[in-house]
Write an enzyme that holds these catalytic residues in place. Structure first.
Site, PDB file in Angstrom:
ATOM      1  N   GLU A  85      -2.676  -8.940  19.279  1.00 25.67           N
ATOM      2  CA  GLU A  85      -1.718  -9.056  20.388  1.00 25.67           C
ATOM      3  C   GLU A  85      -1.831 -10.408  21.087  1.00 25.67           C
ATOM      4  O   GLU A  85      -1.857 -10.493  22.316  1.00 25.67           O
ATOM      5  CB  GLU A  85      -1.913  -7.909  21.382  1.00 25.67           C
ATOM      6  N   GLU A  91      -2.268   5.747  29.981  1.00 29.79           N
ATOM      7  CA  GLU A  91      -1.200   4.804  29.662  1.00 29.79           C
ATOM      8  C   GLU A  91      -0.014   5.481  28.979  1.00 29.79           C
ATOM      9  O   GLU A  91       1.134   5.170  29.252  1.00 29.79           O
ATOM     10  CB  GLU A  91      -1.778   3.708  28.752  1.00 29.79           C
ATOM     11  N   ASP A 149      -2.424   3.753  18.652  1.00 34.71           N
ATOM     12  CA  ASP A 149      -2.775   3.301  19.995  1.00 34.71           C
ATOM     13  C   ASP A 149      -2.755   4.410  21.034  1.00 34.71           C
ATOM     14  O   ASP A 149      -1.799   4.497  21.799  1.00 34.71           O
ATOM     15  CB  ASP A 149      -1.801   2.185  20.424  1.00 34.71           C
TER      16      ASP A 149
HETATM   17  C1  BDP Z   1      -2.621  -1.065  24.351  1.00 35.50           C
HETATM   18  C2  BDP Z   1      -2.186  -1.529  25.695  1.00 35.50           C
HETATM   19  C3  BDP Z   1      -2.473  -2.958  25.966  1.00 35.50           C
HETATM   20  C4  BDP Z   1      -3.902  -3.268  25.596  1.00 35.50           C
HETATM   21  C5  BDP Z   1      -4.136  -2.896  24.154  1.00 35.50           C
HETATM   22  C6  BDP Z   1      -5.571  -3.048  23.718  1.00 35.50           C
HETATM   23  O1  BDP Z   1      -0.809  -1.296  25.806  1.00 35.50           O
HETATM   24  O2  BDP Z   1      -2.210  -3.209  27.322  1.00 35.50           O
HETATM   25  O3  BDP Z   1      -4.194  -4.603  25.789  1.00 35.50           O
HETATM   26  O4  BDP Z   1      -3.832  -1.554  23.949  1.00 35.50           O
HETATM   27  O5  BDP Z   1      -6.219  -2.016  23.565  1.00 35.50           O
HETATM   28  O6  BDP Z   1      -2.804   0.313  24.452  1.00 35.50           O
HETATM   29  O7  BDP Z   1      -6.047  -4.143  23.506  1.00 35.50           O
END
Ligand code: BDP
Length: 750
Positions: free
Chosen positions: A309, A411, A383
């Protein structure tokens, strides 16, 4: 006297006195409320609690144990318990053999309890009955103390005690996704608890209460900053602030860790590269780690999100994740620190099914990591969805310690307001059978036994490798592969809200995380009951009804959000509310349509051998089950299969009707939760009753929104008609599509 004055001076105090709830409850005390126990219990057990005998000149940890006991007993018994030097009848003794000659004289079975375990025993000293809380180390005594207080809070009898406990997992950590500016990524409980601005000079007393709460669960470490981190947290000023927090936490057995930004040598070290093969980069990290340990001698180590990401990482220099992790491990090793390298990676250029990418990336690296590296793997392959199958890496990396990463903050589960107890989710993952134990290694692989080959390895024949206890819990506690390091992490739901977690019931998720981290074999139900007794009341009528509500709440959320194995249908970025229609974002997996793949013919992601073949990442028996329409547990159906709308499900309903049925069932469950809570009003103080009551109203409205928007969308895509008698969505699909949340909570940069 005026009427107003009369009201204040006479009537109001009378009303307050007549209420069974003598003080306003705002949730600050969490499960450590220490409310006075009923007279019956007190008189039955008072003989075991006549005095408290603690070591002379105690260490800060033993002093914390003694003070917690005094505080707890004062509240629970409604009177001060005498602190004595000698053990009389009914004494409660705490200590280690080294700190207390009395404990040393008892010859307690401490041999197998390691550094953190403890015993709580009914003993005799000079012919007098007493109770001992003892351990090999001071922190074990503190853990035992909290266990003892839990016995009281849950009204257990204090006779013939013979409790022994030690944690199954070494690292039991919270991961805070807290930013230096005070915001919390995916945080719904207010600003960050860490007041970086006032640290290191001002140490908010709340930090101590945070440490007490964690120690009461056996949590022994905390990563203070977000995985999407800022290199500034490694600068001298922030190291001093972190050191101040470490000092507050130390007596409670909590080590601090930091998320480290891979490009820090460039950003704060003025090097030109962060290439792990560059000697100057390696030296920079060594010097940085030395500097940290100078300030924090028991610093735990680094958590790293790399090449995921948009975060920097070793692949920016053509190096593998193992090379990146090992460079940091090399710097930390002399100090006893560890690297927790996250497996949550998916690439913006890789067209492979996102659910497969972490396994594809990391499984081939098994055996290449340094011995002080743990790979931190989310519970499922995508996730933190309301439901995912277990991550296929569990069981597939026998030579690399895998750590579990759970999410405590909700989340994808309705943020702070939805009542969703995640105990059943954690339990489901920990209990999942990886079917990996009979992986045949070395000579065994060549023997004359029915074997199958898969993923380049040999297995016993299909069925024999299941049911042998090779659960995810046994991967995590290290027993399956003999890992020398073990760990569990939970993404914290803690913020500066007075109630810490954004709602009273969210506190249960912090609680269940800690309890399962200590012992992954505990049940979500028993933990819920324990938490309810400590947080509200031990009244059976209350506990039974509220525990049932909690236990069903996760399935309710699955039903109203993502039933039948659907996933990631939340609004992109903020993850609040339904948005299954989103399809126009440049990166395919940012779009919910990528996950559900619905069109007029059917719905679901084909991950069988005919599709992305993600099933092949599991051990063959699991792959066989998930890959078969007939054998797959229905809760994972559309995760692995793309099916026609008229596919017949196990209920006899066609898929479309079953989907609608489950959305309805989810909303119905929330309505049932509202009714249950209303009935429980007499058991709960007005403040906490009202909060939960209002939040359930929000949840009901939002569950309905999820149901209506999803049905409206899938109805349009499929062309199917609503089954007879089903309530049509309240609004048009256009209406749901038009709702936007530009300033939603917890969003990065939001
Ligand atoms: C996702 C989230 C994000 C996190 C990412 C992570 O949306 O904000 O940075 O995982 O775990 O669930 O790195």
């Amino acid at each position: 006297m005026r009427v107003g004055a009369l009201w204040c001076r006479l009537i109001l105090p009378l009303l307050i006195l007549s209420s069974p709830f003598s003080r306003a409850e705002d949730g600050y005390d969490l499960w450590l409320r220490y409310q006075e126990l009923p007279a019956e219990w007190r008189s039955a057990n008072a003989k075991s609690l006549r005095s408290l005998v603690a070591p002379q000149n105690p260490s800060p940890t033993l002093a914390a144990a003694r003070d917690e006991l005094s505080r707890g007993l004062r509240g629970l018994l409604g009177e001060e318990v005498r602190l004595n030097e000698k053990a009389g009848r009914g004494a409660l003794l705490i200590g280690t053999p080294a700190s207390s000659p009395l404990i040393a004289g008892l010859d307690l079975p401490l041999g197998d309890l390691g550094n953190e375990g403890y015993v709580i025993r009914s003993v005799e000293i000079g012919g007098r009955a007493a109770t001992a809380i003892a351990a090999n180390s001071d922190i074990g005594v503190l853990y035992g103390t909290f266990h003892f207080l839990r016995l009281l809070q849950t009204r257990q009898p204090l006779v013939d005690l013979a409790i022994e406990s030690r944690p199954s997992v070494q690292l039991r950590l919270l991961n805070h996704w807290d930013n230096l500016d005070g915001s919390v990524e995916r945080g719904y409980a207010g600003q960050s608890l860490w007041d970086w601005w006032k640290l290191p000079d001002y140490r908010d007393p709340r930090y101590t209460d945070y440490a007490r709460a964690n120690a009461s669960l056996g949590i022994n470490g905390t990563v203070l900053n977000n995985v999407n981190t800022n290199a500034n947290s490694l600068t001298p000023g922030y190291i001093a602030k972190t050191a101040a927090l470490a000092e507050v936490f130390r007596p409670y057995g909590i080590r601090v860790y930091l998320s480290a930004r891979f490009s820090a040598p460039v950003e704060i070290g003025s090097l030109e590269t962060a290439d792990p093969r560059d000697p100057a980069v390696r030296d920079w990290w060594k010097a940085k780690v030395d500097e940290i340990y100078k300030a924090i001698p028991d610093f735990g180590g680094f958590l790293v999100k790399a090449n995921s990401e948009g975060q920097p990482g070793p692949q920016d220099y053509g190096r593998s994740h193992a090379e990146g992790a090992n460079m940091l491990a090399e710097a930390l090793r002399p100090h006893g620190g560890a690297v927790m390298w996250r497996a949550f990676v998916y690439s913006d250029v890789n067209p492979e099914d996102r659910a497969k990418q972490a396994y594809s990336e990391f499984q081939p690296l098994d055996g290449q990591f340094a011995d002080n590296v743990l790979l931190q793997v989310k519970n499922g392959p995508i996730d933190f969805q309301p439901r995912e199958p277990f991550h296929p890496l569990f069981g597939a990396m026998p030579s690399t310690p895998l750590m579990m990463e759970f999410q405590i903050t909700k989340e994808y589960l309705g943020f702070a307001t939805h009542l969703v107890y995640v105990g059943p989710l954690y339990e489901e993952v920990l209990d999942a059978d990886t079917c990996q134990p009979s992986l045949l290694v070395g000579a065994a692989a060549g023997r004359d036994r029915p074997q199958i080959e898969a993923n380049g390895r040999s297995y016993n024949n299909e069925e024999s490798s299941c049911g042998n206890g090779a659960t995810v819990a046994r991967v995590i506690d290290g027993s399956l592969h003999n890992y020398s390091r073990t760990g569990v992490a939970g993404v914290a739901n803690i913020g500066r809200d007075r109630n810490w977690s954004g709602s009273i019931f969210n506190q249960a998720n912090w609680y269940v995380f800690g309890r399962l981290a200590w012992n992954p074999d505990l049940g979500a139900q028993e933990i819920a009951e324990e938490w309810l007794k400590m947080t509200f009341t031990a009244d059976k009528q209350f506990v039974d009804a509220a525990a049932e509500m909690m236990m069903r709440s996760r399935e309710a959320a699955v039903d109203y959000m993502t039933p039948l194995g659907l996933a990631h249908l939340m609004g992109t970025d903020h993850h609040y509310g339904p948005a299954p229609w989103v399809s126009e974002l440049p990166q395919p997996e940012w779009n919910p349509v990528y996950y559900h793949r619905a069109d007029k013919n059917g719905i679901g992601f084909d991950r069988t051998a005919e599709g992305s073949d993600a099933v092949a990442q599991y051990a063959p028996p699991v792959a066989g089950r998930f890959g078969s329409r007939a054998k797959i547990p229905e809760e994972y159906l559309l995760w692995f299969h793309h099916l026609p709308w008229d596919y017949t499900t196990s209920s006899g309903r066609i898929l479309w009707e079953e989907l609608v049925h489950r959305y309805d069932r989810g909303v119905g469950e929330v309505e049932a939760m509202q009714a249950t809570w209303a009935e429980l009003k007499p058991f709960v103080d007005p403040e906490r009753f009202a909060e939960t009551d209002s939040f359930l109203r929000i949840q009901q409205r939002e569950a309905r929104w999820w149901r209506d928007a999803s049905i409206a969308y899938f109805r349009e895509v499929s062309g199917c008609k609503l089954p007879a008698g089903v309530r049509p969505p309240e609004h048009s699909l256009e209406h749901y599509r038009s709702i936007s949340f530009p300033r939603s909570l917890g969003q990065p940069g939001g």
